[in-house]
Design a protein around this motif. Sequence first.
Motif, mmCIF file in Angstrom:
data_model
loop_
_atom_site.group_PDB
_atom_site.id
_atom_site.type_symbol
_atom_site.label_atom_id
_atom_site.label_comp_id
_atom_site.label_asym_id
_atom_site.label_seq_id
_atom_site.Cartn_x
_atom_site.Cartn_y
_atom_site.Cartn_z
ATOM 1 N N ASP A 95 -5.588 -14.083 5.309
ATOM 2 C CA ASP A 95 -5.320 -12.652 5.906
ATOM 3 C C ASP A 95 -4.828 -11.809 4.993
ATOM 4 O O ASP A 95 -5.217 -10.499 5.052
ATOM 5 N N ASN A 96 -4.063 -12.173 3.929
ATOM 6 C CA ASN A 96 -3.491 -11.097 2.710
ATOM 7 C C ASN A 96 -4.849 -10.507 2.082
ATOM 8 O O ASN A 96 -4.725 -9.326 2.119
ATOM 9 N N ASP A 136 -9.438 -4.273 2.649
ATOM 10 C CA ASP A 136 -9.556 -3.350 3.724
ATOM 11 C C ASP A 136 -8.916 -2.027 3.237
ATOM 12 O O ASP A 136 -9.339 -0.896 3.397
ATOM 13 N N GLN A 137 -7.838 -2.417 2.544
ATOM 14 C CA GLN A 137 -6.914 -1.010 2.066
ATOM 15 C C GLN A 137 -7.476 -0.741 0.735
ATOM 16 O O GLN A 137 -6.957 0.311 0.034
ATOM 17 N N HIS A 161 -7.881 -10.280 3.130
ATOM 18 C CA HIS A 161 -8.558 -9.318 3.987
ATOM 19 C C HIS A 161 -8.165 -8.054 4.122
ATOM 20 O O HIS A 161 -8.696 -6.933 4.006
ATOM 21 N N TRP A 162 -6.788 -8.055 4.201
ATOM 22 C CA TRP A 162 -6.060 -6.660 4.233
ATOM 23 C C TRP A 162 -5.973 -6.031 2.876
ATOM 24 O O TRP A 162 -6.172 -4.689 3.130
ATOM 25 N N CYS A 163 -5.976 -6.715 1.794
ATOM 26 C CA CYS A 163 -5.923 -5.855 0.843
ATOM 27 C C CYS A 163 -7.375 -5.083 0.532
ATOM 28 O O CYS A 163 -7.367 -4.092 -0.125
ATOM 29 N N SER A 174 0.843 -1.089 -0.119
ATOM 30 C CA SER A 174 0.012 0.142 -0.114
ATOM 31 C C SER A 174 0.747 1.105 0.026
ATOM 32 O O SER A 174 0.483 2.272 -0.562
#
Length: 260
Positions: free
Chosen positions: A75-76, A82-83, A78-80, A57
Amino acid sequence: MSAVTDEQDKSADEPLRVGVLGARGRMGIEVCKAVDAAPDMELVAMVDQGDWLFNASDAGAEVVVDFTTPDAVMDNLHWCIDQGISAVVGTTGFTEARLERMRGWLARKPGVGVVVAPNFGIGAVLMMQFAERAASHFESAEIIEQHHPRKLDAPSGTATHTARLIAAARAAAGQGPAPDATRDEVAGARGCDIDGVRVHSVRATGLVAHQEVLFGATGETLTIRHDSYDRASFMPGVLLAVRKVRTRPGLTVGLDALLD
Ligand SMILES: NC(=O)C1=CN([C@@H]2O[C@H](COP(=O)(O)OP(=O)(O)OC[C@H]3O[C@@H](n4cnc5c(N)ncnc54)[C@H](O)[C@@H]3O)[C@@H](O)[C@H]2O)C=CC1
Ligand SMILES: O=C(O)C1=N[C@H](C(=O)O)C[C@H](O)C1
């Protein structure tokens, strides 16, 4: 963030900024090379285990490509999401429950797209389509997948997906179980069972990624086979998905819709 149209919201000379997760793996290395060589893309982040996801990011990645492990990928993603970063995912291990969780995350980020494909090889996608088309015409169907021995999972994501497509086509045609009078003398002798379709997994040095779908009816068999001899075979499909994912908000499973 809103969906991007096919025309894109950037000028034609601005490259698409791409990050790669699993960048030091067999597929990740190949994806980094392919993105780097694509004139319309810029490789802005190479992230592997132990690296900081925020590298992607911070570098302004607009699309992330994930070829990691079934343990890491959720997890990867979910993070992407979210970003607000769209993702192209080749990592295996996707169950319906996992896809549903991802749909939930995506519902809260309407502009973000994720493409998950069990196999980015164009020939492999066609092999799965041909198998689905043949399924209702044969009483027997079995899958033999063959891979390199460093592969962590069995059966392969491609074999699982193919079995599910065959099973659904058989069910829609009202077919019962495939005939099989065999009693296993040794556990596993008949492979594993995915929705009633037997899948056999071979692991051997020298192989890359191969699959045969064997159909049988009275007096005939049909074998549909695909071979990836080199990981370069997956790259046209990966780059196609990277180019299209931002025009497809929400979840896309398989490459089929992108090839039409
Ligand atoms: N959809 C497709 O067309 C294809 C899918 N695959 C799948 O892609 C996945 C990766 O395959 P390979 O590259 O052969 O495996 P690999 O084991 O060579 O690479 C995986 C990489 O991910 C890294 N990694 C692990 N956890 C991570 C995390 N949390 N964040 C970032 N990186 C992390 C590892 O350190 C490793 O470098 C497998 O699930 C495989 O089945 C492989 C080939 C084609
Ligand atoms: O691990 C691999 O190599 C591959 N994984 C995918 C799968 O499990 O189907 C795609 C391809 O078969 C290569």
